[in-house]
Design a protein around this motif. Structure first.
Motif: not given
Length: 190
Positions: A67-71
């Protein structure tokens, strides 16, 4: 370099053990342990590659990291924060610019006052020199005035000496350079 791989829903995430979880997630390891429902000791050993963490914890960690990477890849995710920071930065730069201009104004006044005092002191010294050359040797008042004028002029020159004038000039140049940098930064932000 030790690596752990977590697979979930066709996604493969590599955790580089040289990176610490608190750097990846931005919170202390104790909080990460609570979030992953494990202990801080287990996480520390997991980071070092000496121990594993429960599967549920790995899956949750993989989801969080994904999720953090997508953000991070989504430029709109932090757009509102970045826009607000940009506005705050512009406001701060404009405030700094106003302070700089005010400091230059005050410094110009100080410089002008110092130069005027120096000019008056030199003029008074010239008057003292005139009185010394042309004084009436029998007139104690003129002799006292000569000494008084000369001492006051020399005292004033000590207070407003060339070192002070140079210091004020340097400060002015520094403020002008700062103003130039601030103006460039303000233009970049607009």
């Amino acid at each position: 370099m030790a690596k752990k791989t977590v697979k979930k829903n066709y996604h493969k995430i590599d955790l580089d053990m040289k990176l610490h979880l608190n750097e990846l997630l931005g919170i202390p390891l104790t909080d990460i342990a609570i979030l992953l429902k494990t202990t801080r000791t287990q996480l520390s050993m997991f980071e070092l590659g000496q121990r594993d963490i429960p599967t549920k914890s790995k899956i949750l960690l993989a989801d969080i990291l994904q999720f953090i990477q997508q953000e991070k890849d989504n430029p709109d995710s932090n757009a509102a924060i970045l826009k607000e920071e940009t506005a705050q930065t512009q406001s701060a730069l404009e405030t700094m610019l106003k302070k700089n201009k005010y400091q230059q104004f005050l410094l110009d006044k100080k410089y002008d006052v110092a130069k005027k005092k120096r000019n008056k002191a030199f003029t008074a010294l010239q008057l003292a020199n005139y009185l010394e050359k042309n004084k009436d040797k029998d007139d104690p008042l003129i002799h006292m005035m000569y000494r008084n004028i000369r001492n006051m002029a020399l005292s004033s020159l000590k207070k407003t000496n060339q070192a002070l004038i140079t210091e004020l000039q340097i400060k002015k140049e520094v403020l002008q350079a700062e103003e130039k940098i601030l103006l460039e930064q303000v233009k970049k932000g607009k």
